[in-house]
Design an enzyme around this catalytic site. Structure first.
Site, PDB file in Angstrom:
ATOM      1  N   ASN A 114       0.836  -1.202   0.000  1.00 49.50           N
ATOM      2  CA  ASN A 114       0.000   0.000   0.000  1.00 49.50           C
ATOM      3  C   ASN A 114       0.869   1.249   0.000  1.00 49.50           C
ATOM      4  O   ASN A 114       0.529   2.274   0.596  1.00 49.50           O
ATOM      5  CB  ASN A 114      -0.932  -0.005   1.225  1.00 49.50           C
ATOM      6  CG  ASN A 114      -2.086   0.970   1.077  1.00 49.50           C
ATOM      7  OD1 ASN A 114      -2.355   1.489   0.001  1.00 49.50           O
ATOM      8  ND2 ASN A 114      -2.783   1.224   2.173  1.00 49.50           N
ATOM      9  N   GLU A 143      -4.698   5.793   2.558  1.00 50.67           N
ATOM     10  CA  GLU A 143      -4.673   4.364   2.841  1.00 50.67           C
ATOM     11  C   GLU A 143      -6.052   3.822   3.197  1.00 50.67           C
ATOM     12  O   GLU A 143      -6.355   2.649   2.983  1.00 50.67           O
ATOM     13  CB  GLU A 143      -3.679   4.067   3.954  1.00 50.67           C
ATOM     14  CG  GLU A 143      -2.223   4.082   3.528  1.00 50.67           C
ATOM     15  CD  GLU A 143      -1.607   5.453   3.430  1.00 50.67           C
ATOM     16  OE1 GLU A 143      -0.374   5.532   3.412  1.00 50.67           O
ATOM     17  OE2 GLU A 143      -2.350   6.454   3.366  1.00 50.67           O
ATOM     18  N   HIS A 176      -1.746   3.119   9.136  1.00 50.84           N
ATOM     19  CA  HIS A 176      -0.750   3.470  10.144  1.00 50.84           C
ATOM     20  C   HIS A 176      -1.059   4.776  10.847  1.00 50.84           C
ATOM     21  O   HIS A 176      -0.831   4.912  12.057  1.00 50.84           O
ATOM     22  CB  HIS A 176       0.632   3.532   9.492  1.00 50.84           C
ATOM     23  CG  HIS A 176       0.711   4.459   8.314  1.00 50.84           C
ATOM     24  ND1 HIS A 176       1.742   5.350   8.127  1.00 50.84           N
ATOM     25  CD2 HIS A 176      -0.118   4.661   7.243  1.00 50.84           C
ATOM     26  CE1 HIS A 176       1.554   6.034   7.014  1.00 50.84           C
ATOM     27  NE2 HIS A 176       0.438   5.631   6.461  1.00 50.84           N
ATOM     28  N   ARG A 177      -1.562   5.766  10.137  1.00 53.18           N
ATOM     29  CA  ARG A 177      -1.782   7.076  10.760  1.00 53.18           C
ATOM     30  C   ARG A 177      -2.993   7.058  11.705  1.00 53.18           C
ATOM     31  O   ARG A 177      -3.004   7.789  12.703  1.00 53.18           O
ATOM     32  CB  ARG A 177      -1.924   8.154   9.694  1.00 53.18           C
ATOM     33  CG  ARG A 177      -0.707   8.204   8.777  1.00 53.18           C
ATOM     34  CD  ARG A 177      -0.303   9.586   8.376  1.00 53.18           C
ATOM     35  NE  ARG A 177       0.873   9.530   7.495  1.00 53.18           N
ATOM     36  CZ  ARG A 177       2.122   9.444   7.924  1.00 53.18           C
ATOM     37  NH1 ARG A 177       2.372   9.421   9.226  1.00 53.18           N
ATOM     38  NH2 ARG A 177       3.133   9.385   7.072  1.00 53.18           N
ATOM     39  N   LYS A 217       4.231   0.473   8.332  1.00 53.34           N
ATOM     40  CA  LYS A 217       4.235   1.090   7.007  1.00 53.34           C
ATOM     41  C   LYS A 217       5.202   2.265   6.942  1.00 53.34           C
ATOM     42  O   LYS A 217       5.877   2.474   5.934  1.00 53.34           O
ATOM     43  CB  LYS A 217       2.820   1.545   6.645  1.00 53.34           C
ATOM     44  CG  LYS A 217       2.662   2.052   5.219  1.00 53.34           C
ATOM     45  CD  LYS A 217       1.199   2.322   4.922  1.00 53.34           C
ATOM     46  CE  LYS A 217       1.000   2.570   3.427  1.00 53.34           C
ATOM     47  NZ  LYS A 217       1.663   3.781   2.939  1.00 53.34           N
TER      48      LYS A 217
END
Length: 422
Positions: A94, A325, A374-375, A400
């Site tokens: 990704n 994402e 991830h964020r 990531k």
């Protein structure tokens, strides 16, 4: 389905310590590509080693570029000025930067059919504007769904020297064409279709990196760049820390008190997300309206802080977060409302967060669906510093861009309860 869970335990004391953020993902992947397009040996220091950058490194290796990793934060890249078609499709997970940057470079410097693909999440992220731009340059490129996979039938160059690109969804399309342009064999112009562009500051990062590797780029207007056919030359290049990663540490300091030394003043960052520092410093009196258009990856951090702010915060200019994402506007709204019903709402593409300082110190039994983003995982971890019961699902998705994130927080005194299946 990943069933791992991590519950953050609010620290009993103020957070303090020294944590160095990892190298910039955005700059690392630009530098890897440019070093791979150059003729000679480049040494990249301060680099990020994470899922996104390792996908880029592996893709370059598959196309005949030498990429060595002699140290934890170093890549040594040996390029020949050409890219060989790989034996199989390039799988890039990704990694949006890799998937968006590589097709233009492949079209300019490779000969043969190359397929650029990603995981189930990447296959939902738009790439149609870039494919349309490549086709206007005479490149046979297809992405039937408008998202990856992308098939490029490369002939080692472009048939035109001027391209117009719609960058409303992502500035990465522009960066891809800019980075390929010095290899076009003649002066080349990149022009925006209109003035809309996601996170224009990332174009500045691209141009700075290109110049470091010997490119000649002139910005003729806010929407037009002229690039000379210089190709690239190998260089030793130092990569600055990741500003997006720094926002979590700045946010942890604002929420948790104490003092966290990240080793780099906010004013030394060149990445757009560094402008979030001043907003974070205003907590718990954040602005009533925050335009997130030019610091998009910092918005999740700011939105979680806004949950504990003294007043309501509206986030605008964030429509592009819907095609990251995951749909980050929706993910933030769902996560915040899992903490307290009515804490957040969506109005069109805006996100409104009803600040509630009384959440601090309360037990909020909230499971945060990260959507493998991830964020989302890293930002909602900040809520766990103030409220008990915050559980992050799929916590390893932070790999990531920040594989050491949970260890970094632990070094500051944060503890967790982990649940691993089986």
């Amino acid at each position: 389905m990943n069933t791992e869970r991590l519950t953050i335990l609010p620290p009993a004391t103020a957070l303090s310590g020294v944590v160095a953020p990892p190298g910039s993902k955005s700059i690392t992947n630009r530098a890897l590509l440019l070093a791979g397009l150059a003729n000679g040996v480049s040494r990249l220091t301060g680099a990020l080693k994470s899922d996104d950058t390792l996908y880029m490194a592996d893709a370059l290796r598959a196309m005949g570029v030498g990429v060595e990793e002699p140290e934890e934060t170093v890549f040594v890249v040996t390029g020949t000025g050409r890219l060989a078609p790989p034996d199989q499709p390039l799988f890039l997970g990704n990694a949006g930067t890799a998937v968006r940057f590589l097709p233009a470079a492949i079209a300019a410097l490779a000969t043969g059919e190359v397929i650029v693909d990603g995981d189930q999440h990447m296959r939902k992220r738009p790439i149609k504007p870039l494919v349309a731009a490549l086709r206007s340059l005479g490149v046979a490129a297809e992405a039937p769904t408008g998202c990856p996979p992308v098939t490029i039938h490369a002939t080692g160059g472009f048939s035109a020297d001027h391209v117009v690109i719609d960058a409303g969804l992502s500035s990465q399309y522009v960066s891809a064409l800019l980075m390929a342009a010095p290899c076009a064999g003649r002066p080349f112009t990149v022009e925006l279709a209109g003035n809309d562009i996601g996170a224009r500051g990332y174009i500045d990062l691209t141009v700075a990196a290109m110049r470091a590797f010997g490119a000649s780029v002139e910005q003729e207007s806010p929407s037009r760049w002229r690039i000379e056919p210089t190709g690239y030359r190998a260089a030793d290049y130092r990569i600055e820390p990741d500003a997006s990663a720094a926002t979590y540490l700045w946010g942890a300091e604002a929420l948790g008190g104490g003092r966290i030394d990240i080793g780099t003043p906010s004013s030394d960052f060149t990445q757009p997300d560094a402008r979030a520092y001043d907003v974070i410093a205003s907590f718990p009196h954040m602005p009533a309206v925050i335009d997130g258009s030019q610091m998009q990856d910092a918005v999740p951090t700011l939105a979680v802080l806004a949950a504990y702010n003294a007043t309501t915060v509206r986030f605008t200019g964030i429509s592009n977060l819907r095609v990251k994402e995951c749909d980050r506007v929706r993910a933030l709204s769902l996560g915040l409302n899992a903490m307290k019903e009515g804490l957040a709402r969506e109005e069109g593409d805006d996100l409104i967060v009803e600040g509630d300082p009384s959440l601090a110190g309360r037990h909020l039994p909230a499971e945060i669906d990260t959507f493998a983003d991830h964020r989302i995982a890293m930002s909602f971890a900040l809520a766990g510093l103030k409220s008990s019961g915050i559980t992050i699902l799929d916590p390893k998705c932070v790999g990531k861009t920040y594989p050491g994130y949970w260890d970094a927080l632990a070094s500051l005194g944060v503890t967790y309860l982990e649940e691993v299946p089986g």
